[in-house]
Scaffold this motif. Structure first.
Motif, PDB file in Angstrom:
ATOM      1  N   ASN A  58       7.009  -2.933  -3.212  1.00  0.00           N
ATOM      2  CA  ASN A  58       7.576  -3.222  -4.715  1.00  0.00           C
ATOM      3  C   ASN A  58       6.406  -2.783  -5.744  1.00  0.00           C
ATOM      4  O   ASN A  58       7.060  -2.528  -6.858  1.00  0.00           O
ATOM      5  CB  ASN A  58       8.078  -4.748  -4.923  1.00  0.00           C
ATOM      6  CG  ASN A  58       9.106  -4.939  -4.118  1.00  0.00           C
ATOM      7  OD1 ASN A  58       8.919  -5.878  -3.029  1.00  0.00           O
ATOM      8  ND2 ASN A  58      10.264  -4.238  -4.052  1.00  0.00           N
ATOM      9  N   THR A  59       5.141  -3.009  -5.215  1.00  0.00           N
ATOM     10  CA  THR A  59       4.203  -2.710  -6.336  1.00  0.00           C
ATOM     11  C   THR A  59       3.005  -1.988  -5.518  1.00  0.00           C
ATOM     12  O   THR A  59       2.922  -2.159  -4.246  1.00  0.00           O
ATOM     13  CB  THR A  59       3.741  -3.833  -6.673  1.00  0.00           C
ATOM     14  OG1 THR A  59       4.650  -5.087  -7.420  1.00  0.00           O
ATOM     15  CG2 THR A  59       2.425  -3.795  -7.670  1.00  0.00           C
ATOM     16  N   TRP A  60       2.547  -0.860  -6.305  1.00  0.00           N
ATOM     17  CA  TRP A  60       1.492  -0.171  -5.683  1.00  0.00           C
ATOM     18  C   TRP A  60       0.296  -0.590  -6.550  1.00  0.00           C
ATOM     19  O   TRP A  60       0.297  -0.447  -8.102  1.00  0.00           O
ATOM     20  CB  TRP A  60       1.618   1.198  -5.642  1.00  0.00           C
ATOM     21  CG  TRP A  60       2.418   1.814  -4.542  1.00  0.00           C
ATOM     22  CD1 TRP A  60       3.932   1.772  -4.320  1.00  0.00           C
ATOM     23  CD2 TRP A  60       1.911   2.008  -3.156  1.00  0.00           C
ATOM     24  NE1 TRP A  60       4.285   2.196  -3.243  1.00  0.00           N
ATOM     25  CE2 TRP A  60       2.987   2.295  -2.411  1.00  0.00           C
ATOM     26  CE3 TRP A  60       0.926   2.181  -2.534  1.00  0.00           C
ATOM     27  CZ2 TRP A  60       3.055   2.872  -1.019  1.00  0.00           C
ATOM     28  CZ3 TRP A  60       0.626   2.658  -1.269  1.00  0.00           C
ATOM     29  CH2 TRP A  60       1.936   2.699  -0.590  1.00  0.00           C
ATOM     30  N   GLN A  88      -2.225  -1.178   7.952  1.00  0.00           N
ATOM     31  CA  GLN A  88      -3.066  -0.538   6.876  1.00  0.00           C
ATOM     32  C   GLN A  88      -2.410   0.705   6.595  1.00  0.00           C
ATOM     33  O   GLN A  88      -1.670   1.394   7.314  1.00  0.00           O
ATOM     34  CB  GLN A  88      -4.567  -0.309   7.665  1.00  0.00           C
ATOM     35  CG  GLN A  88      -5.260  -1.565   7.867  1.00  0.00           C
ATOM     36  CD  GLN A  88      -6.719  -1.779   7.038  1.00  0.00           C
ATOM     37  OE1 GLN A  88      -7.542  -0.880   7.037  1.00  0.00           O
ATOM     38  NE2 GLN A  88      -6.478  -2.793   6.350  1.00  0.00           N
ATOM     39  N   LEU A  89      -2.411   0.770   5.319  1.00  0.00           N
ATOM     40  CA  LEU A  89      -1.581   1.973   4.827  1.00  0.00           C
ATOM     41  C   LEU A  89      -2.663   3.185   4.895  1.00  0.00           C
ATOM     42  O   LEU A  89      -3.935   3.074   5.264  1.00  0.00           O
ATOM     43  CB  LEU A  89      -1.778   1.791   3.019  1.00  0.00           C
ATOM     44  CG  LEU A  89      -0.812   0.856   2.828  1.00  0.00           C
ATOM     45  CD1 LEU A  89      -0.884   0.493   1.161  1.00  0.00           C
ATOM     46  CD2 LEU A  89       0.526   0.860   3.454  1.00  0.00           C
ATOM     47  N   ASN A  90      -2.059   4.332   4.945  1.00  0.00           N
ATOM     48  CA  ASN A  90      -2.958   5.643   5.280  1.00  0.00           C
ATOM     49  C   ASN A  90      -3.486   6.263   4.008  1.00  0.00           C
ATOM     50  O   ASN A  90      -2.678   6.360   3.193  1.00  0.00           O
ATOM     51  CB  ASN A  90      -2.157   6.453   6.119  1.00  0.00           C
ATOM     52  CG  ASN A  90      -1.618   6.113   7.306  1.00  0.00           C
ATOM     53  OD1 ASN A  90      -2.456   5.305   8.276  1.00  0.00           O
ATOM     54  ND2 ASN A  90      -0.370   6.091   7.688  1.00  0.00           N
ATOM     55  N   GLN A  91      -4.884   6.337   3.952  1.00  0.00           N
ATOM     56  CA  GLN A  91      -5.019   7.096   2.707  1.00  0.00           C
ATOM     57  C   GLN A  91      -5.761   8.346   3.234  1.00  0.00           C
ATOM     58  O   GLN A  91      -6.386   8.562   4.216  1.00  0.00           O
ATOM     59  CB  GLN A  91      -6.349   6.238   2.040  1.00  0.00           C
ATOM     60  CG  GLN A  91      -5.741   4.922   1.161  1.00  0.00           C
ATOM     61  CD  GLN A  91      -6.849   4.361   0.416  1.00  0.00           C
ATOM     62  OE1 GLN A  91      -6.979   3.069   0.767  1.00  0.00           O
ATOM     63  NE2 GLN A  91      -7.353   4.886  -0.722  1.00  0.00           N
ATOM     64  N   SER A  92      -5.869   9.563   2.163  1.00  0.00           N
ATOM     65  CA  SER A  92      -6.583  10.587   2.508  1.00  0.00           C
ATOM     66  C   SER A  92      -6.954  11.251   1.225  1.00  0.00           C
ATOM     67  O   SER A  92      -6.379  10.815   0.063  1.00  0.00           O
ATOM     68  CB  SER A  92      -5.687  11.617   3.224  1.00  0.00           C
ATOM     69  OG  SER A  92      -4.486  11.837   2.187  1.00  0.00           O
ATOM     70  N   CYS A 114      -5.882   1.804  -1.868  1.00  0.00           N
ATOM     71  CA  CYS A 114      -4.792   1.696  -2.436  1.00  0.00           C
ATOM     72  C   CYS A 114      -4.225   0.198  -1.788  1.00  0.00           C
ATOM     73  O   CYS A 114      -4.737  -0.142  -0.508  1.00  0.00           O
ATOM     74  CB  CYS A 114      -3.762   2.711  -2.086  1.00  0.00           C
ATOM     75  SG  CYS A 114      -3.441   3.093  -0.061  1.00  0.00           S
ATOM     76  N   ALA A 115      -3.312  -0.335  -2.242  1.00  0.00           N
ATOM     77  CA  ALA A 115      -2.732  -1.610  -1.710  1.00  0.00           C
ATOM     78  C   ALA A 115      -1.323  -1.689  -2.182  1.00  0.00           C
ATOM     79  O   ALA A 115      -1.001  -1.178  -3.107  1.00  0.00           O
ATOM     80  CB  ALA A 115      -3.425  -2.737  -2.436  1.00  0.00           C
ATOM     81  N   GLY A 116      -0.402  -2.191  -1.293  1.00  0.00           N
ATOM     82  CA  GLY A 116       0.883  -2.300  -1.667  1.00  0.00           C
ATOM     83  C   GLY A 116       1.426  -3.980  -1.520  1.00  0.00           C
ATOM     84  O   GLY A 116       0.746  -4.672  -0.787  1.00  0.00           O
ATOM     85  N   GLN A 117       2.494  -4.206  -2.324  1.00  0.00           N
ATOM     86  CA  GLN A 117       2.929  -5.695  -2.233  1.00  0.00           C
ATOM     87  C   GLN A 117       4.271  -5.745  -2.099  1.00  0.00           C
ATOM     88  O   GLN A 117       4.982  -5.146  -2.817  1.00  0.00           O
ATOM     89  CB  GLN A 117       2.273  -6.263  -3.576  1.00  0.00           C
ATOM     90  CG  GLN A 117       2.728  -7.753  -3.771  1.00  0.00           C
ATOM     91  CD  GLN A 117       2.449  -8.426  -5.204  1.00  0.00           C
ATOM     92  OE1 GLN A 117       2.451  -7.554  -6.159  1.00  0.00           O
ATOM     93  NE2 GLN A 117       2.199  -9.580  -5.124  1.00  0.00           N
ATOM     94  N   GLY A 133      -5.029   0.017   1.918  1.00  0.00           N
ATOM     95  CA  GLY A 133      -5.224   1.145   2.987  1.00  0.00           C
ATOM     96  C   GLY A 133      -6.572   1.264   3.482  1.00  0.00           C
ATOM     97  O   GLY A 133      -7.341   0.189   3.453  1.00  0.00           O
ATOM     98  N   THR A 134      -6.762   2.282   4.176  1.00  0.00           N
ATOM     99  CA  THR A 134      -8.120   2.560   5.006  1.00  0.00           C
ATOM    100  C   THR A 134      -9.145   2.974   4.076  1.00  0.00           C
ATOM    101  O   THR A 134     -10.254   3.077   4.451  1.00  0.00           O
ATOM    102  CB  THR A 134      -8.048   3.341   6.267  1.00  0.00           C
ATOM    103  OG1 THR A 134      -7.252   4.585   5.607  1.00  0.00           O
ATOM    104  CG2 THR A 134      -7.014   2.970   7.026  1.00  0.00           C
ATOM    105  N   GLY A 135      -8.925   3.330   2.766  1.00  0.00           N
ATOM    106  CA  GLY A 135      -9.837   3.521   2.102  1.00  0.00           C
ATOM    107  C   GLY A 135     -10.418   5.095   1.613  1.00  0.00           C
ATOM    108  O   GLY A 135     -10.165   5.864   2.768  1.00  0.00           O
TER     109      GLY A 135
END
Lengths: 116, 113
Positions: B30-32, B3-7, B89-92, B104-106
């Protein structure tokens, strides 16, 4: 409403029982995805289909999980011998051929599973 | 799974204030993308970024794709009550097929009237 439809919205079951969720994607969307979301976390990828072919499965998808999309339209996700750790929201999403690699997913409202 | 880290994890702001949140990863994407999830609903795409350094706006939303391809931020200007929700957030990584995303964790946004 022509969005992604999921059924049932809520399911409460006892540990050890089998459950099945259904997803109807937006018509003409050839790709269909299953994600799992636990409380306080973001969605996690489980698997995806292009038409009827299951092209990728996450390591999160244990042997107790099976997903199908027999005619390339609706999909089912079955969980056998449910465990308390399976409690989560199961989200289905779809995407059309025109947005194949753009990251754009159209999500349903999810099926919430509670395993007692 | 990753999971991506969100803050921040959550924010409680006054209506009309600007909001900023960010997302970091140890991996290159490659994509956010930024999605918003309302209670009892599935996530909805807000904004997508396809090139490192890209700055994109969608109404009151502005997002940037970090130069290192390992981070992104989202700004919301002049917040309104309907901005309440959880932002992911999301990455691809483009692997040849499919929109497989890492979320991400939101960041939970609450707006005080």
């Amino acid at each position: 409403d022509t969005g992604v439809s999921q059924d049932p919205r809520h399911k409460i079951t006892k540990r050890g029982q089998n459950v099945t969720f259904r997803c109807d994607p937006i018509s003409e969307h050839n790709r269909l995805y299953w994600y799992r979301q636990t409380l306080g976390q973001g969605p996690e990828f489980l698997t995806y289909f292009q038409n009827e072919a299951q092209l990728e499965k996450s390591r999160l998808l244990s042997d107790r999980f099976s997903a199908e999309r027999p005619k390339g339209s609706f999909s089912t996700l079955e969980i056998q011998r449910t465990e308390q750790g399976d409690s989560a929201m199961y989200l289905c999403a779809s995407s059309p051929p025109t947005t194949a690699n753009t990251g754009e997913l159209f999500f349903g409202e999810g099926s919430r599973l509670t395993v007692l | 799974g990753q999971q991506l880290n969100q803050s921040p994890q959550s924010m409680f702001i006054q209506e009309g204030e600007d909001v900023s949140m960010n997302c970091t990863s140890s991996s290159i994407f490659n994509t956010w993308l930024w999605y918003k999830q309302d209670p009892g609903e599935g996530p909805v795409l807000l904004i997508a970024l396809y090139k490192a350094g890209e700055l994109t706006s969608n109404g009151r939303l502005t997002a940037q794709f970090g130069i290192t391809r390992k981070d992104s931020f989202l700004n919301i200007s002049a917040s309104i009550p309907s901005d309440v929700g959880i932002y992911f957030c999301a990455g691809q990584i483009l692997t040849g097929g499919g929109n497989k995303l890492t979320f991400g964790t939101g960041t939970q946004l609450k707006v005080e009237l």
